[in-house]
Enzyme design. Structure first.
Site, PDB file in Angstrom:
ATOM      1  N   ASN A 260       0.631  12.770  29.446  1.00 39.42           N
ATOM      2  CA  ASN A 260      -0.292  12.730  30.591  1.00 39.42           C
ATOM      3  C   ASN A 260      -0.433  11.307  31.130  1.00 39.42           C
ATOM      4  O   ASN A 260      -0.508  11.097  32.343  1.00 39.42           O
ATOM      5  CB  ASN A 260      -1.666  13.300  30.207  1.00 39.42           C
ATOM      6  CG  ASN A 260      -1.684  14.808  30.304  1.00 39.42           C
ATOM      7  OD1 ASN A 260      -1.641  15.367  31.392  1.00 39.42           O
ATOM      8  ND2 ASN A 260      -1.699  15.467  29.153  1.00 39.42           N
TER       9      ASN A 260
ATOM     10  N   ARG B 272     -19.171   6.270  13.571  1.00 40.35           N
ATOM     11  CA  ARG B 272     -18.839   6.558  14.966  1.00 40.35           C
ATOM     12  C   ARG B 272     -19.563   5.626  15.936  1.00 40.35           C
ATOM     13  O   ARG B 272     -19.003   5.158  16.921  1.00 40.35           O
ATOM     14  CB  ARG B 272     -19.235   7.996  15.285  1.00 40.35           C
ATOM     15  CG  ARG B 272     -18.078   8.868  15.549  1.00 40.35           C
ATOM     16  CD  ARG B 272     -18.494  10.303  15.746  1.00 40.35           C
ATOM     17  NE  ARG B 272     -17.660  11.154  14.924  1.00 40.35           N
ATOM     18  CZ  ARG B 272     -16.361  11.331  15.111  1.00 40.35           C
ATOM     19  NH1 ARG B 272     -15.741  10.751  16.117  1.00 40.35           N
ATOM     20  NH2 ARG B 272     -15.667  12.096  14.297  1.00 40.35           N
TER      21      ARG B 272
ATOM     22  N   HIS C 280      -8.117  18.762  29.235  1.00 38.13           N
ATOM     23  CA  HIS C 280      -8.147  19.637  28.063  1.00 38.13           C
ATOM     24  C   HIS C 280      -7.225  20.827  28.317  1.00 38.13           C
ATOM     25  O   HIS C 280      -7.232  21.404  29.406  1.00 38.13           O
ATOM     26  CB  HIS C 280      -9.582  20.123  27.800  1.00 38.13           C
ATOM     27  CG  HIS C 280      -9.672  20.980  26.578  1.00 38.13           C
ATOM     28  ND1 HIS C 280      -9.561  20.462  25.306  1.00 38.13           N
ATOM     29  CD2 HIS C 280      -9.817  22.319  26.436  1.00 38.13           C
ATOM     30  CE1 HIS C 280      -9.649  21.454  24.429  1.00 38.13           C
ATOM     31  NE2 HIS C 280      -9.801  22.587  25.083  1.00 38.13           N
TER      32      HIS C 280
ATOM     33  N   ASN D 155     -11.689  13.645  31.416  1.00 36.98           N
ATOM     34  CA  ASN D 155     -10.863  14.118  30.304  1.00 36.98           C
ATOM     35  C   ASN D 155      -9.964  15.249  30.801  1.00 36.98           C
ATOM     36  O   ASN D 155     -10.284  15.928  31.777  1.00 36.98           O
ATOM     37  CB  ASN D 155     -11.781  14.662  29.191  1.00 36.98           C
ATOM     38  CG  ASN D 155     -11.008  15.154  27.979  1.00 36.98           C
ATOM     39  OD1 ASN D 155     -10.063  14.506  27.514  1.00 36.98           O
ATOM     40  ND2 ASN D 155     -11.388  16.311  27.450  1.00 36.98           N
TER      41      ASN D 155
ATOM     42  N   GLU E 128      -0.670  20.295  33.406  1.00 40.47           N
ATOM     43  CA  GLU E 128      -1.521  19.128  33.128  1.00 40.47           C
ATOM     44  C   GLU E 128      -0.999  17.913  33.894  1.00 40.47           C
ATOM     45  O   GLU E 128      -1.765  17.141  34.472  1.00 40.47           O
ATOM     46  CB  GLU E 128      -1.537  18.812  31.631  1.00 40.47           C
ATOM     47  CG  GLU E 128      -2.218  19.866  30.782  1.00 40.47           C
ATOM     48  CD  GLU E 128      -2.337  19.438  29.320  1.00 40.47           C
ATOM     49  OE1 GLU E 128      -2.669  18.273  29.040  1.00 40.47           O
ATOM     50  OE2 GLU E 128      -2.081  20.283  28.439  1.00 40.47           O
TER      51      GLU E 128
ATOM     52  N   LEU F 243     -16.808  11.655  20.929  1.00 36.81           N
ATOM     53  CA  LEU F 243     -17.503  10.474  21.438  1.00 36.81           C
ATOM     54  C   LEU F 243     -19.007  10.617  21.220  1.00 36.81           C
ATOM     55  O   LEU F 243     -19.562  11.706  21.340  1.00 36.81           O
ATOM     56  CB  LEU F 243     -17.204  10.306  22.932  1.00 36.81           C
ATOM     57  CG  LEU F 243     -15.723  10.058  23.244  1.00 36.81           C
ATOM     58  CD1 LEU F 243     -15.442  10.262  24.721  1.00 36.81           C
ATOM     59  CD2 LEU F 243     -15.315   8.660  22.792  1.00 36.81           C
TER      60      LEU F 243
HETATM   61  C1  GAR Z   1      -2.739  17.188  26.026  1.00 38.57           C
HETATM   62  O1  GAR Z   1      -2.289  18.523  25.982  1.00 38.57           O
HETATM   63  C2  GAR Z   1      -4.219  17.132  26.331  1.00 38.57           C
HETATM   64  O2  GAR Z   1      -4.623  18.141  27.213  1.00 38.57           O
HETATM   65  C3  GAR Z   1      -4.815  17.319  24.953  1.00 38.57           C
HETATM   66  O3  GAR Z   1      -3.991  16.561  24.107  1.00 38.57           O
HETATM   67  C4  GAR Z   1      -2.667  16.545  24.636  1.00 38.57           C
HETATM   68  C5  GAR Z   1      -2.206  15.117  24.708  1.00 38.57           C
HETATM   69  O4  GAR Z   1      -0.846  15.062  25.074  1.00 38.57           O
HETATM   70  N1  GAR Z   1      -6.175  16.896  24.904  1.00 38.57           N
HETATM   71  C6  GAR Z   1      -7.115  17.521  24.201  1.00 38.57           C
HETATM   72  O5  GAR Z   1      -6.897  18.460  23.469  1.00 38.57           O
HETATM   73  C7  GAR Z   1      -8.522  16.976  24.365  1.00 38.57           C
HETATM   74  N2  GAR Z   1      -9.469  17.807  23.708  1.00 38.57           N
HETATM   75  P1  GAR Z   1      -0.237  13.749  25.704  1.00 38.57           P
HETATM   76  O6  GAR Z   1      -0.564  12.614  24.730  1.00 38.57           O
HETATM   77  O7  GAR Z   1       1.226  14.009  25.779  1.00 38.57           O
HETATM   78  O8  GAR Z   1      -0.859  13.540  27.045  1.00 38.57           O
END
Ligand code: GAR
Length: 220
Positions: free
Chosen positions: A13, A64, A108, A106, A173, A92
């Protein structure tokens, strides 16, 4: 618009965002990419694009609250307008979320509020949903929650595995994250309580219906 991106892993991403910034689709500058995981491939992608990187290991902090305070201090040093979570796999603290209210987004891999948390694709298959997808949202205190900016839906196929479904979702995404950031950069997005409103009217003239009616004999 100055962006600081937070990452933990592969950074696909992040790459989509770097590409969209480079070709002018997102009117922004990546001020820095920060990872909690040393050696995350996302850091290499940032460095390749000439974006400054930093690593802040969570293991070096007692809790945290201490980690998030140090993270905020590091982020603020780059004076960002927007903090972008791009596969940042940490919960967070409320203090961190409050500090960046309206400036923290974010992505998701599910159609929130369905399937917050981990293993979204496996859970979507287990639940038998016919549409799955991805969501870009402003971050609120709850995990994978907050005002939704954009969602993409993909069909779930009979022979999907978590991996094949993840791949179909990930492709979307990479489209919707840059799109959301472009809108924010252009000032087209406004937060109103739990909802995101747009500066321009949207037309509701489409729907993704799955399975399509063409699998059955036409109704007469
Ligand atoms: C992505 O699929 C993103 O949507 C997810 O982690 C992956 C990261 O991939 N995020 C979550 O699950 C947040 N809760 P990337 O490092 O290749 O972008």
């Amino acid at each position: 618009m100055r962006i600081v991106a937070l990452v933990s892993g592969r950074g696909s991403n992040l790459q989509a965002i770097l590409d969209a910034v480079a070709d002018g689709a997102v009117p922004a500058e990546l001020a820095a990419v920060v990872s909690n995981v040393p050696g995350a491939y996302a850091l290499e992608r940032a460095a390749r694009s000439g974006v400054p990187t930093a690593v802040l290991r969570h293991r070096n902090f007692p809790d945290r609250a201490a980690y998030d305070a140090a993270l905020a201090e590091l982020i603020d040093g780059y004076r960002p307008d927007l903090v972008v979570l791009a596969g940042f796999m940490r919960l967070l603290t409320p203090a961190f979320v409050a500090r960046y209210h309206g400036r923290l987004v974010n992505i998701h891999p599910s159609l929130l509020p369905a399937f917050p948390g981990l293993h979204t694709h496996r859970r979507a298959l287990e639940q038998g949903v016919k549409l799955h997808g991805a969501t870009v949202h402003f971050v609120s205190e709850d995990v994978d929650a907050g005002p939704i900016i954009i969602q993409a839906a993909v069909p779930v196929l009979d022979d999907d595995t978590p991996e094949s479904l993840a791949e179909r979702v990930l492709a979307q995404e990479h489209r919707i994250y840059p799109q959301a950031l472009a809108w924010i950069g252009q000032g087209l997005v406004r937060l109103e309580g739990t909802r995101v409103r747009f500066a321009r009217p949207l037309e509701a003239d489409c729907a993704l219906i799955w399975p399509p009616s063409t699998i059955a004999a036409p109704v007469r």
